[in-house]
Design a protein around this motif. Structure first.
Motif, mmCIF file in Angstrom:
data_model
loop_
_atom_site.group_PDB
_atom_site.id
_atom_site.type_symbol
_atom_site.label_atom_id
_atom_site.label_comp_id
_atom_site.label_asym_id
_atom_site.label_seq_id
_atom_site.Cartn_x
_atom_site.Cartn_y
_atom_site.Cartn_z
ATOM 1 N N ASN A 60 0.931 -1.416 -0.150
ATOM 2 C CA ASN A 60 0.001 0.162 0.009
ATOM 3 C C ASN A 60 1.036 1.125 -0.043
ATOM 4 O O ASN A 60 1.750 1.380 0.826
ATOM 5 C CB ASN A 60 -0.898 -0.128 1.214
ATOM 6 C CG ASN A 60 -1.914 1.157 1.300
ATOM 7 O OD1 ASN A 60 -1.714 1.856 0.498
ATOM 8 N ND2 ASN A 60 -2.469 1.491 2.539
ATOM 9 N N GLY A 61 0.818 1.833 -0.965
ATOM 10 C CA GLY A 61 1.694 3.220 -1.002
ATOM 11 C C GLY A 61 1.234 4.357 -0.015
ATOM 12 O O GLY A 61 2.244 5.028 0.076
ATOM 13 N N ALA A 62 0.236 4.198 0.314
ATOM 14 C CA ALA A 62 -0.256 5.273 1.451
ATOM 15 C C ALA A 62 -0.108 4.671 2.836
ATOM 16 O O ALA A 62 -0.269 5.583 4.113
ATOM 17 C CB ALA A 62 -1.823 5.737 1.294
ATOM 18 N N SER A 63 0.674 3.643 3.126
ATOM 19 C CA SER A 63 0.813 2.933 4.302
ATOM 20 C C SER A 63 1.700 3.716 4.883
ATOM 21 O O SER A 63 2.923 4.225 4.627
ATOM 22 C CB SER A 63 1.205 1.477 4.144
ATOM 23 O OG SER A 63 2.131 1.191 3.725
ATOM 24 N N TYR A 64 1.757 3.610 6.380
ATOM 25 C CA TYR A 64 2.971 4.183 7.133
ATOM 26 C C TYR A 64 4.310 3.465 7.041
ATOM 27 O O TYR A 64 5.200 4.002 7.001
ATOM 28 C CB TYR A 64 2.659 3.932 8.862
ATOM 29 C CG TYR A 64 1.504 4.538 9.285
ATOM 30 C CD1 TYR A 64 1.175 5.898 8.920
ATOM 31 C CD2 TYR A 64 0.287 3.919 9.877
ATOM 32 C CE1 TYR A 64 0.013 6.491 9.255
ATOM 33 C CE2 TYR A 64 -0.820 4.410 10.455
ATOM 34 C CZ TYR A 64 -0.921 5.662 9.933
ATOM 35 O OH TYR A 64 -2.189 6.396 10.338
ATOM 36 N N ALA A 65 3.956 1.957 6.736
ATOM 37 C CA ALA A 65 5.243 1.328 6.427
ATOM 38 C C ALA A 65 6.083 1.721 5.132
ATOM 39 O O ALA A 65 7.283 1.935 5.103
ATOM 40 C CB ALA A 65 5.002 -0.203 6.358
ATOM 41 N N THR A 66 5.234 2.159 4.105
ATOM 42 C CA THR A 66 5.767 2.499 2.665
ATOM 43 C C THR A 66 6.361 3.952 2.845
ATOM 44 O O THR A 66 7.428 4.200 2.132
ATOM 45 C CB THR A 66 4.811 2.592 1.768
ATOM 46 O OG1 THR A 66 4.118 1.385 1.467
ATOM 47 C CG2 THR A 66 5.146 3.082 0.386
ATOM 48 N N ILE A 67 5.641 4.767 3.594
ATOM 49 C CA ILE A 67 6.470 6.060 4.043
ATOM 50 C C ILE A 67 7.617 5.907 4.731
ATOM 51 O O ILE A 67 8.779 6.473 4.283
ATOM 52 C CB ILE A 67 5.360 6.948 5.002
ATOM 53 C CG1 ILE A 67 4.121 7.301 4.283
ATOM 54 C CG2 ILE A 67 6.158 8.165 5.646
ATOM 55 C CD1 ILE A 67 3.140 7.936 5.262
ATOM 56 N N GLY A 68 7.999 4.973 5.322
ATOM 57 C CA GLY A 68 9.338 4.492 6.354
ATOM 58 C C GLY A 68 10.180 4.110 5.215
ATOM 59 O O GLY A 68 11.281 4.323 5.077
ATOM 60 N N TYR A 69 9.850 3.260 4.273
ATOM 61 C CA TYR A 69 10.634 2.674 3.183
ATOM 62 C C TYR A 69 11.175 3.799 2.467
ATOM 63 O O TYR A 69 12.455 3.762 2.219
ATOM 64 C CB TYR A 69 10.010 1.731 2.451
ATOM 65 C CG TYR A 69 9.433 0.450 2.980
ATOM 66 C CD1 TYR A 69 10.161 0.014 4.092
ATOM 67 C CD2 TYR A 69 8.016 -0.109 2.757
ATOM 68 C CE1 TYR A 69 9.544 -1.409 4.983
ATOM 69 C CE2 TYR A 69 7.633 -1.252 3.361
ATOM 70 C CZ TYR A 69 8.311 -1.727 4.691
ATOM 71 O OH TYR A 69 8.045 -2.974 5.106
ATOM 72 N N PHE A 70 10.221 4.569 1.704
ATOM 73 C CA PHE A 70 10.572 5.500 0.975
ATOM 74 C C PHE A 70 11.463 6.579 1.583
ATOM 75 O O PHE A 70 12.644 7.261 1.149
ATOM 76 C CB PHE A 70 9.467 6.299 0.290
ATOM 77 C CG PHE A 70 8.907 5.833 -0.891
ATOM 78 C CD1 PHE A 70 9.039 6.429 -1.959
ATOM 79 C CD2 PHE A 70 8.279 4.425 -0.735
ATOM 80 C CE1 PHE A 70 8.361 5.840 -3.147
ATOM 81 C CE2 PHE A 70 7.756 3.928 -1.797
ATOM 82 C CZ PHE A 70 7.579 4.676 -3.034
ATOM 83 N N GLY A 71 11.263 6.850 3.161
ATOM 84 C CA GLY A 71 11.872 8.012 3.788
ATOM 85 C C GLY A 71 13.344 7.373 3.980
ATOM 86 O O GLY A 71 14.491 8.204 4.053
ATOM 87 N N THR A 72 13.464 6.052 4.213
ATOM 88 C CA THR A 72 14.954 5.539 4.569
ATOM 89 C C THR A 72 15.551 5.520 3.429
ATOM 90 O O THR A 72 16.851 5.868 3.135
ATOM 91 C CB THR A 72 14.694 4.056 4.871
ATOM 92 O OG1 THR A 72 13.905 4.043 6.112
ATOM 93 C CG2 THR A 72 15.941 3.306 5.301
#
Length: 495
Positions: free
Chosen positions: A365-377
């Protein structure tokens, strides 16, 4: 080709040669005054792309776009330098940003209402302005003006529009006068690029110098560019001779603008920048060139537009790689894996759902908290490579991204027993790690043993800060421990 839009109006048309504007659209694109950035775009970049941007107008800003974060960092610095000297501190800058974000989340940046997005945005913007404290001590600066508006004047016979980020009063070469400063949150251009492509940043300062010399009697002694993300400063020559050269180029840009407006055609210009243009998938010139790949990963590139008509693109006549040998499905050939590497991002690898859902029917899910973390890292890894002048290559980005992720999840699992990027604790640890990296930068260029020691030390520092936060939460009361602080002193050079 003439195309009529709804209501009978003749449509503006994008051809391989350029964007042909109708009367209504021309009025939106034509400038009554010229800024340094517009002059450079019309002279050296794609005028058609510039004109289309004016037709589209302001769009909802993306909190993680470079322009949005750059504008936000500029706003913080403007407010900071507007304060009395003694209050221009790092803490005050952070408080200014937090206050601004509280306003933006209810206005132009509603995405900041999400707490995870807000924290990532805060960390990114702080990273873009905090280098100012390495360049100078803002408390020692004698500020003449912030955002000095240069309008209703002409420079080289051209109606001028510009805003000087910061004007300081300084003493140089035995004289007292002004220094014009422009803040940049992007990369520091190297000498070779300036010699090859021109000095856009320096020319901007020289045009400001020309404008300031008209509106104030105080002599303009210096020009400087502050690269606030990298903590570096660059002196710009503002002698009468150098300023006159830049003003001459500015005047030619105005003539070029008027010629385009009179002909109602703003020409295309293909370059590697095409990949980041919203028209890359539609523009006949881009599609007929080797620069026809969407580099925005589908985020801003358009697949259709009702603002203008698009002439059908011709087949590319640019030189391309030799065609691959014909193969059958049963015999895909030896280069299949290599060929796929360039098209993986073209397939749908993300879905859209609620932020608390890590995947949607098995798709991330591109809107998930996890994806935000992946992209941020991954973004943090990219930022660190650029900050330390390490070549940006896929193998380097991947290696550093996974190393940072290992540190984050190691500390996280020690706190909660979990290692999911979907968790709020993961977000907290990522914020702590960014702070640690400022004090303990990665040892680029060193051997594996050094990297192992760095990982251990960085993990330890991150874990220590997290532990301090937990102790703070467990404390019955919060009082100033001046007794302990009085025993603490910086390590001396001899130690």
């Amino acid at each position: 080709m003439t195309t009529f839009m709804e209501g009978g109006r003749v449509a503006s048309t994008l051809t391989r040669e350029g964007l042909h504007l109708d009367g209504d659209d021309l009025a939106a694109v034509r400038r009554t005054a010229l800024s340094p950035s517009t002059a450079k775009t019309l002279s050296h970049n794609c005028a058609a792309g510039y004109a289309f941007g004016k037709l589209v107008g302001e769009q909802a800003p993306d909190p993680f776009a470079a322009t949005t974060q750059g504008t936000s960092a500029h706003a913080v610095l403007e407010d900071l330098y507007s304060l009395p000297r003694g209050r221009r501190t790092r803490r005050k800058a952070a408080n200014i940003l937090i206050s601004r974000v509280a306003q933006w989340r209810h206005g132009e940046l509603p995405a900041l209402s999400d707490p995870v997005t807000r924290q990532l945005f805060l960390a990114d913007v702080i990273g873009k302005y905090q280098g100012i404290f390495d360049i100078e001590d803002p408390r020692e600066v004698d500020v003449a003006a912030t955002e000095w508006a240069l309008r209703d004047i002409t420079v080289g016979g051209v109606p001028f529009l510009g805003f000087v980020d910061l004007t300081q009063r300084v003493a140089a070469r035995g004289k007292a006068g002004l220094r014009a400063v422009d803040h940049k949150t992007g990369r520091v251009p190297d000498k070779h690029k300036i010699e090859r492509f021109g000095d856009d940043h320096g020319d901007q300062i020289r045009l400001y110098a020309a404008g300031l010399r008209q509106v104030t009697d105080e002599p303009l002694l210096e020009g400087r560019i502050y690269y606030t993300r990298h903590g570096k400063s660059r002196v710009v020559a503002v002698s009468n001779k150098r300023v006159a050269q830049t003003v001459g180029e500015f005047s030619r840009a105005w003539d070029l603008h008027n010629e385009m407006a009179e002909s109602r055609m703003f020409p295309t210009k293909v370059s590697p920048l095409c990949g980041w243009c919203p028209l890359v998938n539609l523009c006949p010139a881009a599609q007929a060139s080797t620069f026809n790949t969407d580099r925005t990963e589908g985020q801003t590139a358009l697949e259709a537009t009702d603002l203008i008509d698009i002439e059908a693109a011709e087949a590319s006549c640019e030189s391309r790689a030799a065609p691959t040998a014909e193969v059958t499905p049963e015999e895909p050939g030896t280069d299949t894996a290599e060929a796929r590497e360039g098209i993986d991002m073209a397939e749908y690898q993300l879905a859209e759902g609620k932020p608390w859902e890590e995947d949607v029917a098995g798709t991330l899910n591109g809107a998930s908290y996890a994806t935000i973390g992946y992209f941020g890292t991954a973004s943090l890894a990219y930022e660190l490579l650029g900050k330390h002048d390490v070549p940006i290559q896929r193998v380097a980005v991947d290696a550093l991204t996974t190393t940072l992720a290992a540190i984050i999840t190691d500390v996280q699992s020690g706190l909660t027993g979990r290692a999911s990027f979907q968790d709020g604790t993961n977000t907290r640890v990522r914020g702590v790690l960014r702070t640690v990296l400022d004090a303990v930068p990665p040892p680029f260029g060193q051997d594996e043993a050094t990297w192992q020691r760095w990982i251990k030390m960085t993990t330890g520092h991150t874990r220590s800060i997290a532990a301090a936060a937990v102790r703070l939460a467990d404390a019955d009361e919060h009082t100033a421990d001046t007794d302990t602080l009085a025993t603490i002193a910086p390590t001396s050079e001899e130690d």
